[in-house]
Design an enzyme around this catalytic site. Structure first.
Site, mmCIF file in Angstrom:
data_model
loop_
_atom_site.group_PDB
_atom_site.id
_atom_site.type_symbol
_atom_site.label_atom_id
_atom_site.label_comp_id
_atom_site.label_asym_id
_atom_site.label_seq_id
_atom_site.Cartn_x
_atom_site.Cartn_y
_atom_site.Cartn_z
ATOM 1 N N LYS A 138 66.835 71.980 62.329
ATOM 2 C CA LYS A 138 66.998 70.530 62.213
ATOM 3 C C LYS A 138 67.564 70.086 63.551
ATOM 4 C CE LYS A 138 69.395 67.377 61.800
ATOM 5 N NZ LYS A 138 69.486 66.394 62.922
ATOM 6 N N CYS A 169 79.220 70.993 76.434
ATOM 7 C CA CYS A 169 80.423 71.434 75.731
ATOM 8 C C CYS A 169 81.251 72.353 76.622
ATOM 9 C CB CYS A 169 80.062 72.148 74.446
ATOM 10 S SG CYS A 169 79.184 73.666 74.779
ATOM 11 N N GLU A 217 87.642 64.395 73.432
ATOM 12 C CA GLU A 217 86.442 64.798 74.179
ATOM 13 C C GLU A 217 85.678 63.520 74.516
ATOM 14 O OE1 GLU A 217 83.108 66.608 72.035
ATOM 15 O OE2 GLU A 217 82.894 68.047 73.662
ATOM 16 N N GLU A 270 68.201 64.229 66.178
ATOM 17 C CA GLU A 270 67.186 63.175 66.051
ATOM 18 C C GLU A 270 67.026 62.384 67.349
ATOM 19 O OE1 GLU A 270 70.110 63.516 64.749
ATOM 20 O OE2 GLU A 270 70.977 61.663 63.947
ATOM 21 N N PHE A 282 72.377 66.984 70.699
ATOM 22 C CA PHE A 282 71.423 66.360 71.627
ATOM 23 C C PHE A 282 71.489 66.944 73.032
ATOM 24 C CE2 PHE A 282 75.173 63.828 72.789
ATOM 25 C CZ PHE A 282 75.029 63.777 74.168
HETATM 26 P P1 NAD Z 1 76.793 65.520 66.542
HETATM 27 O O1 NAD Z 1 77.858 66.244 65.830
HETATM 28 O O2 NAD Z 1 76.770 64.033 66.477
HETATM 29 O O3 NAD Z 1 75.346 65.969 65.973
HETATM 30 C C1 NAD Z 1 74.988 67.330 65.893
HETATM 31 C C2 NAD Z 1 73.968 67.503 64.784
HETATM 32 O O4 NAD Z 1 74.552 67.137 63.536
HETATM 33 C C3 NAD Z 1 72.725 66.635 64.928
HETATM 34 O O5 NAD Z 1 71.601 67.400 64.551
HETATM 35 C C4 NAD Z 1 72.967 65.491 63.969
HETATM 36 O O6 NAD Z 1 71.773 64.984 63.412
HETATM 37 C C5 NAD Z 1 73.808 66.115 62.892
HETATM 38 N N1 NAD Z 1 74.784 65.182 62.312
HETATM 39 C C6 NAD Z 1 75.412 64.157 62.926
HETATM 40 N N2 NAD Z 1 76.285 63.570 62.093
HETATM 41 C C7 NAD Z 1 76.212 64.234 60.921
HETATM 42 C C8 NAD Z 1 76.880 64.108 59.676
HETATM 43 N N3 NAD Z 1 77.803 63.168 59.468
HETATM 44 N N4 NAD Z 1 76.561 64.968 58.698
HETATM 45 C C9 NAD Z 1 75.649 65.936 58.890
HETATM 46 N N5 NAD Z 1 74.984 66.103 60.051
HETATM 47 C C10 NAD Z 1 75.262 65.268 61.060
HETATM 48 O O7 NAD Z 1 76.802 66.037 68.032
HETATM 49 P P2 NAD Z 1 75.964 65.500 69.280
HETATM 50 O O8 NAD Z 1 76.478 64.164 69.663
HETATM 51 O O9 NAD Z 1 74.506 65.668 69.044
HETATM 52 O O10 NAD Z 1 76.364 66.590 70.376
HETATM 53 C C11 NAD Z 1 77.510 66.488 71.178
HETATM 54 C C12 NAD Z 1 78.641 67.318 70.640
HETATM 55 O O11 NAD Z 1 78.223 68.672 70.486
HETATM 56 C C13 NAD Z 1 79.841 67.381 71.554
HETATM 57 O O12 NAD Z 1 80.997 67.257 70.783
HETATM 58 C C14 NAD Z 1 79.762 68.763 72.169
HETATM 59 O O13 NAD Z 1 80.978 69.307 72.606
HETATM 60 C C15 NAD Z 1 79.203 69.535 71.053
HETATM 61 N N6 NAD Z 1 78.582 70.763 71.511
HETATM 62 C C16 NAD Z 1 79.253 71.925 71.298
HETATM 63 C C17 NAD Z 1 78.715 73.107 71.748
HETATM 64 C C18 NAD Z 1 79.429 74.396 71.525
HETATM 65 O O14 NAD Z 1 78.838 75.409 71.773
HETATM 66 N N7 NAD Z 1 80.659 74.409 71.046
HETATM 67 C C19 NAD Z 1 77.496 73.112 72.415
HETATM 68 C C20 NAD Z 1 76.830 71.910 72.608
HETATM 69 C C21 NAD Z 1 77.393 70.736 72.141
#
Ligand code: NAD
Length: 497
Positions: free
Chosen positions: A176, A284, A383, A179, A152
């Site tokens: 994808k 991140c 985090e 959401e 997000f």
């Molecule tokens: P998230 O892991 O909750 O969701 C990421 C994606 O995965 C979304 O599209 C979501 O719909 C999907 N998703 C969520 N739960 C799932 C599951 N159980 N099974 C399959 N798909 C699933 O992450 P977020 O809250 O959207 O983003 C924040 C996180 O992203 C933080 O931990 C941040 O550090 C990380 N991030 C990392 C980087 C990097 O480059 N390393 C960059 C941006 C964000």
């Protein structure tokens, strides 16, 4: 009041109404108001999108590099022309300030610039006369249909990290998006269409875990790029590779900023505050732990506090706001509970932004600083992903380095110092994938690749740049002989020179 439309998927070059019967409201985090309703794709809709993408991929891989570069040029131009509109959509669903959203679009657009160089990037190698009359050359070919699953916090930039390179390499790409922030993906789809990309080469499927599982299970998807939290990254990596796919899965972070006693205090304080509280800490590459070495702790903390007092919390519609809302009420409450846990575990809350006069029903909270944070506290190990900065004081460079290196995450790490030798030693010693020297958020430019170490990245392929080109292609090596009749003979020996 904004216009209210239900969102659609984007399949085969056009909007596609969801048919799963499942959907989720998308909320404006600055007010809690509903912005739109996102459909959640079923396995059947995944199948439809993959069929269209697979068919498009067959034609697209045969499209000349010159034409592909032309489409990428057109795309980067449309992206820049519509940057302001895209930034407004980002702010409305994510909450970040307009300037911050424009910055995200600009950094994402760099990946489109990089991908315009695809004719050069896909150049293979050639060896003449490896044996008498025999030549060898290598070529890189696209994988077919590839998918990207994004978080997000960067609704446009992270999709752009992936789709620009994947498409330039000749693949069809299915996004994808999160959401929570789905509309930017549809703007990107329109831009690709307007840039002349053939139908089916870029698709968008909105969805949640069920959609992601269907993407991972689909036999025609060759590779998955994932960016998000570490538990989900680990799950995607494990299940994707078990399904025989290439997977790059980038996870969470806890980025440290070491400040040596000789550092410029003003520069270090400016950097710490910008990197900790920009995007409300939902990056991140945010700095989440400042590690002052020795006597610099007191003056540095005073300078940090001084700067925080000038920050303004507010919605993106307020041009003077520095810190927008968090993504959801649940997330804000989780961040607040970390602050409480830090205090209960013995940290000093020296800046308290937990309450404040924030407008409306948005998910706002102000900046918090916890001093004297130690490695066993949850505010140190986890985090938090919010506007909370931990300060962990140490006495020596070695103690600072040990803190960084012993942490579970290894995304970025920064050092602030006037000593070239100390900085060089740090970049040699530190266990993190991206290092900043007097730079707090060292996100590599587009012609390098982005990726952390340890629990911040699963798989060996970093994202975008040269690693992106390798990830989205597979190499083929061709050995050829154009013999004349007099050089041809039969031999059952293993071929040698
Ligand atoms: P998230 O892991 O909750 O969701 C990421 C994606 O995965 C979304 O599209 C979501 O719909 C999907 N998703 C969520 N739960 C799932 C599951 N159980 N099974 C399959 N798909 C699933 O992450 P977020 O809250 O959207 O983003 C924040 C996180 O992203 C933080 O931990 C941040 O550090 C990380 N991030 C990392 C980087 C990097 O480059 N390393 C960059 C941006 C964000």
């Amino acid at each position: 009041m904004p216009e209210h439309h239900d969102l659609q998927h984007w399949i085969n070059g056009r909007p596609h109404a969801g048919s799963s019967g499942r959907s989720l409201p998308v909320l404006d985090p600055a007010s809690g108001a509903e912005v739109t309703i996102a459909p959640l794709a079923s396995a059947q809709e995944v199948d439809e999108a993959v069929a269209a993408a697979a068919s498009a991929a067959r034609t697209w891989r045969a499209t000349s590099l010159a034409r592909r570069a032309e489409v990428l040029y057109a795309f980067r131009n449309v992206l820049r022309e519509r940057a302001d509109e895209l930034a407004r959509v980002i702010s409305r669903e994510n909450g970040k300030t307009h300037g911050d959203a424009l910055g995200e679009v600009a950094r994402g657009a760099e990946n489109a610039d990089f991908a315009t160089g695809i004719p050069e990037l896909l150049k293979g190698s050639f060896s003449e006369q490896v044996s008498t009359g025999v030549d060898v050359h290598s070529i890189r070919q696209p994988l077919g249909v590839v998918a990207g699953i994004t978080p997000f916090n960067f609704p446009a930039m992270v999709p752009l990290w992936m789709c620009t390179t994947a498409i330039a390499c000749g693949n069809a790409f299915i996004l994808k998006p999160s959401e929570k922030v789905p509309t930017s993906a549809i703007l990107l789809a329109q831009m690709w269409r307007d840039a002349g990309l053939p139908n089916g080469v870029f698709s968008v499927l909105h969805g949640d875990r069920e959609t992601v599982d269907a993407l991972i299970a689909h036999p025609k998807i060759a590779a998955i790029s994932f960016v998000g939290s570490t538990p989900v990254a680990r799950h995607i990596y494990t299940s994707g590779t078990a399904a025989g796919k290439r997977v790059q899965a980038l996870g969470g972070a806890k980025n440290h900023m070491v400040v040596l006693p000789d550092a410029d205090i003003d520069a270090a304080a400016d950097a710490a505050v910008s990197a900790a509280f920009g995007s409300a800490g939902e990056r991140c590459m945010a700095i989440s732990v400042v590690v002052p070495v020795g006597d610099i702790a007191e003056p540095l903390l005073a300078a940090i506090k001084d700067r925080i007092s000038a920050l303004r919390v507010g919605p993106a519609s307020d041009p003077d706001a520095d810190i927008g809302p968090l993504i959801s009420a649940e997330h804000r409450d989780r961040v607040l509970s970390y602050v409480a846990a830090g205090m209960a575990e013995g940290a000093d809350l020296v800046v308290d932004g937990r309450t404040g006069d924030h407008p409306g029903d948005g998910y706002f909270m102000g900046p918090c600083v916890l001093d004297r944070v130690t490695p066993t506290m949850s505010v140190y190990t986890d985090e938090i992903f919010g506007p909370v900065l931990a300060v962990s004081r140490v006495n020596t460079y070695d103690e600072a380095l040990a803190l960084v290196n012993e942490h579970e995450f290894g995304n970025g790490a920064a050092i602030f110092t006037r000593s070239g030798g100390a900085a060089r030693q740090f970049s040699f010693d530190v266990e993190a994938g991206m290092v900043g020297i007097n730079v707090p958020v060292p996100v590599p430019v587009a012609h390098f690749s982005f990726g952390g170490w340890k629990a911040s990245l699963f798989g060996d392929a970093r994202i975008y740049g040269p690693d992106g080109v390798r990830f989205y292609t597979r190499e083929k090596v061709v050995t050829s002989r154009w013999q004349t009749e007099d050089t041809s003979r039969m031999s059952l020996h293993f071929p040698s020179t």
